[in-house]
Design a protein around this motif. Structure first.
Motif, mmCIF file in Angstrom:
data_model
loop_
_atom_site.group_PDB
_atom_site.id
_atom_site.type_symbol
_atom_site.label_atom_id
_atom_site.label_comp_id
_atom_site.label_asym_id
_atom_site.label_seq_id
_atom_site.Cartn_x
_atom_site.Cartn_y
_atom_site.Cartn_z
ATOM 1 N N ALA A 45 111.711 -1.352 -12.190
ATOM 2 C CA ALA A 45 111.056 -0.356 -10.694
ATOM 3 C C ALA A 45 109.723 -0.681 -10.791
ATOM 4 C CB ALA A 45 111.545 0.376 -10.641
ATOM 5 N N LEU A 74 121.435 -3.861 -2.535
ATOM 6 C CA LEU A 74 119.698 -3.617 -3.071
ATOM 7 C C LEU A 74 120.220 -2.011 -3.513
ATOM 8 C CD1 LEU A 74 117.315 -4.652 -3.815
ATOM 9 C CD2 LEU A 74 116.705 -3.707 -2.210
ATOM 10 N N GLU A 75 119.905 -1.650 -5.137
ATOM 11 C CA GLU A 75 120.771 0.081 -5.392
ATOM 12 C C GLU A 75 119.350 -0.211 -6.612
ATOM 13 O OE1 GLU A 75 123.394 2.532 -7.190
ATOM 14 O OE2 GLU A 75 123.849 0.672 -7.201
ATOM 15 N N TYR A 76 118.391 1.514 -6.029
ATOM 16 C CA TYR A 76 117.517 1.448 -6.944
ATOM 17 C C TYR A 76 118.298 2.674 -8.364
ATOM 18 C CZ TYR A 76 114.566 4.213 -9.551
ATOM 19 O OH TYR A 76 113.230 5.446 -10.588
ATOM 20 N N VAL A 89 108.705 -0.939 -4.612
ATOM 21 C CA VAL A 89 109.355 0.279 -5.005
ATOM 22 C C VAL A 89 108.377 1.149 -4.753
ATOM 23 C CG1 VAL A 89 110.559 1.469 -6.802
ATOM 24 C CG2 VAL A 89 111.599 -0.845 -6.671
ATOM 25 N N THR A 143 113.049 2.067 -2.154
ATOM 26 C CA THR A 143 113.124 0.120 -2.400
ATOM 27 C C THR A 143 113.323 -0.805 -1.217
ATOM 28 O OG1 THR A 143 114.429 1.120 -4.425
ATOM 29 C CG2 THR A 143 113.927 -1.137 -4.347
ATOM 30 N N VAL A 161 116.222 -1.646 -10.899
ATOM 31 C CA VAL A 161 116.508 -2.319 -9.245
ATOM 32 C C VAL A 161 117.540 -3.832 -9.641
ATOM 33 C CG1 VAL A 161 116.211 -3.165 -6.897
ATOM 34 C CG2 VAL A 161 114.387 -1.991 -8.269
ATOM 35 N N SER A 193 119.470 6.769 -5.128
ATOM 36 C CA SER A 193 119.922 5.635 -5.983
ATOM 37 C C SER A 193 120.800 5.425 -4.225
ATOM 38 C CB SER A 193 120.409 6.915 -6.300
ATOM 39 O OG SER A 193 119.437 6.400 -7.566
#
Length: 644
Positions: free
Chosen positions: A87, A112-114, A65, A131, A73, A41
């Motif tokens: 995702a 960009l962030e999961y 991913v 990701t 995402v 994350s």
């Protein structure tokens, strides 16, 4: 009356056209070399530079991913959330952008962030979610503004760069062209073509971000560099002669170019000292100023360690990781270190906040490009995490400045194409068999190979144009393009540029019979000397060796240097270029003759040694017979004590 009616009709049609909505202008697209990767994350941000004068409308890219079950995402522009998608292993996404997203320097920041689903329990052995946003393309409208100064000529994001030299270029202009290709290949990543072209050939048009660097002979005066537009493409014309024009070409990679803020600059130059790369580098030198690992489960970070970083082949590495971590009371935390997917070090985090892990790696594990992976596995002893966590997840910071890697130079265990570019030590002598006014084919091929080598290198390569005979008869490693059969024999190449046959391998379909034309890129190693040789052979004039050589070069350009395997890359008229080991080539006639000659020398030598041994045996046998006769005579006369 007819005139009045016609005028009225024309006015009515004009009004209708004005009232009809105008269709939006079709957007052009520009491929961007950047990509964006995040782990678990942890968010990540990259900056994408937009060409001057255009209006961005959208970003498109491939979103992948891995190791994720559920979650989403989140994609942001300047910290503002613009897309949130489920995702999935693979999907194409479109990111809306506009002119208001441009920063003062013309860049767009994309994040960009999961966002993982909430979990109350931590599961051991789970890999972190990975990701990646790649294959980015910028959709835009409008036309790029032409640069007006030498400093602004090279854009941050380019689509293609062509280096043009005169058809009748002398050696200095050819060397300048090769040097410019290398300098620009260092500036721009793979995916941005950087090519050498003769002035008589047209330059293809690809749109925004394209540049042309043109060399023209000077009259002995100072070097001049002038920015303009030719055939709709921004062009930098460098005029000069002699060694100074080579120094001007090398300056294309210099940061000091930014101070040339006029349309024309004089005396542009960059000279380099002899390459003497250090055998000690920090992680910060490799681009990792700090490695941060944090979170429950498994998190990891990756650092590339190319052998070229240390100026030559290496036999071993000493890796010393230094850092600090948070308290781990009530937590099971372990750090594992892998090099090229092999475990080379491991330790448990304890109450001591200082982290130190020394590691030794020998040559068996080393490659041309090595991957260092540091993995943190952390789990609370009560198994609770997420909203139910009773402990904060641990954090490990590895200091990139204090963490150092020391290499020991040596021969290493690499062979074939994996030896390059590190065996050059930053200095590449280049020999071209043909630089006549009618063709610059050898120089064009050499430029493409040098571009691929530079993109596999960590430090700038320095190109020196030398004669083929000097390279062949010397003791330096180098690049030989347009090689003949005599050249291949002179350097002792395992594959001579003559007719060949391949060993029939059941698992392969590659077949070359006798009298079949071919071209090959070959790595030739003799002791500590290594030569890359490009050449070909054809039994007739129907098939051009140069066409086949171009196929070999195109294969290297398209796939990249690190995709090469073994020590041969071969192209034939009806087959795609393929990698091969010289061990798969049946001995050629001239090599058989050489070996037969060596065998006869060995037989002659063995015969001579045998004759000497026989002579010695005969003399020894003769002495033994004389001794036996003497003993028998003494026995017949009686022993010494029986004599009167």
């Amino acid at each position: 009356m007819q005139t009045i009616v016609s005028t009225t009709a024309a006015l009515f049609a004009a009004v209708i056209l004005l009232m009809t909505p105008t269709a939006p202008a079709a957007a052009d697209e520009l491929a961007l070399p950047q990509s964006l990767t995040t782990q678990s994350s942890q968010p990540n941000v990259t900056r994408l530079v937009v060409p001057d004068g255009v209006t961005p409308s959208a970003l498109r890219g491939l979103l992948n991913v891995e190791n994720a079950e559920g979650g989403q995402v989140r994609i942001s522009v300047h910290g503002r959330l613009v897309r949130a998608v489920p995702a999935r292993p693979s999907q194409w996404v479109t990111i809306p952008v506009s002119a208001r997203d441009l920063e003062a320097d013309g860049a767009i920041s994309v994040g960009l962030e999961y966002d993982a689903p909430t979990a109350d329990r931590c599961v051991a052995g789970s890999a972190p979610a990975l990701t990646r946003l790649s294959h980015l393309r910028l959709a835009f409208t409008g036309s790029e503004s032409a640069p007006t100064s030498v400093a602004a000529f090279l854009p941050a994001t380019a689509s293609r760069v062509d280096v043009v030299v005169p058809d009748s270029a002398d050696d200095f202009l050819v060397e300048a062209g090769l040097t410019a290709v290398v300098a620009l290949s260092q500036k721009y990543p793979a995916g941005v073509p950087v090519t050498l072209s003769p002035a008589g050939e047209p330059v293809p048009r690809v749109g925004a971000g394209q540049r042309v660097v043109r060399f023209v002979p000077g009259g002995g005066g100072p070097i001049t560099s002038t920015v303009g537009v030719e055939r709709g493409i921004p062009t930098l014309t460098i005029k000069g002669s002699g060694p100074a024009v080579v120094d001007a070409a090398r300056a294309l990679r210099a940061d000091a170019l930014a101070i040339a803020d006029a349309e024309t600059a004089e005396g542009m130059s960059l000279r380099v000292a002899d390459s003497d790369l250090d055998t000690r580098s920090s992680l910060a030198d490799l681009g990792a100023e700090r490695l941060r690992l944090s979170g429950w489960g498994q998190t990891d970070v990756y650092v590339g360690i190319p052998q070229d970083e240390f100026g030559g082949p290496i036999d071993s590495l000493e890796i010393d990781l230094v850092g600090t971590h948070t308290a781990v009371q009530g937590i099971n935390a372990q750090v594992d270190v892998f090099l090229n997917d092999v475990l080379v070090g491991s330790t448990l985090l304890d109450d001591e906040a200082q982290f130190h892990l020394p590691i030794t790696v020998d040559s068996v594990l080393l490659r041309a490009d090595n991957g260092l992976q540091v993995v943190l596995q952390a789990f609370p002893q009560d198994g609770r995490c997420g909203d139910a966590a009773t402990h904060a997840p641990p954090l490990l910071d590895i200091d990139g400045t204090r963490s150092v890697i020391t290499a020991e130079r040596g021969a290493g265990r690499l062979t074939g194409f994996e030896l390059y570019p590190q065996v050059f030590g930053g200095d590449v002598p280049v020999a071209l068999r043909n630089t006549s006014a009618r063709t610059l084919g050898d120089a064009v091929a050499a430029a493409s190979l040098l571009s691929a080598l530079q993109r596999a290198a960590t430090h700038p390569l320095t190109v020196r144009l030398v004669s083929p005979d000097d390279l062949i008869n010397g003791n330096q490693s180098g690049l030989l393009v347009g090689a003949s059969y005599a050249d291949s024999a002179a350097i002792g190449a395992p594959l001579r540029l003559a007719e060949i046959q391949l060993i029939d391998m059941a698992e392969e379909t590659f077949q070359i019979g006798t009298a079949r034309p071919f071209a090959a890129l070959e790595s030739v190693s003799n002791d500590s000397r290594h030569i890359l040789m490009l050449g070909g052979w054809t039994p007739d004039t129907e098939t051009s060796e140069r066409d086949l050589e171009s196929e070999v070069v195109a294969s290297v350009t398209d796939s990249g240097w690190r995709a090469l395997r073994e020590d041969l890359l071969i192209a034939t008229p009806d087959q795609e270029p393929f990698n091969l080991s010289t061990d798969s080539v049946l001995p050629q006639a001239d090599r058989v003759d050489e070996q037969r000659s060596k065998v006869w020398w060995l037989i002659g030598g063995a015969a001579l040694v045998g004759a000497v041994l026989l002579l010695q045996m005969a003399l020894a046998s003769r002495r033994q017979r004389a001794v036996r006769d003497l003993v028998r005579a003494q026995e017949c006369l009686g022993g010494p004590g029986e004599r009167e």
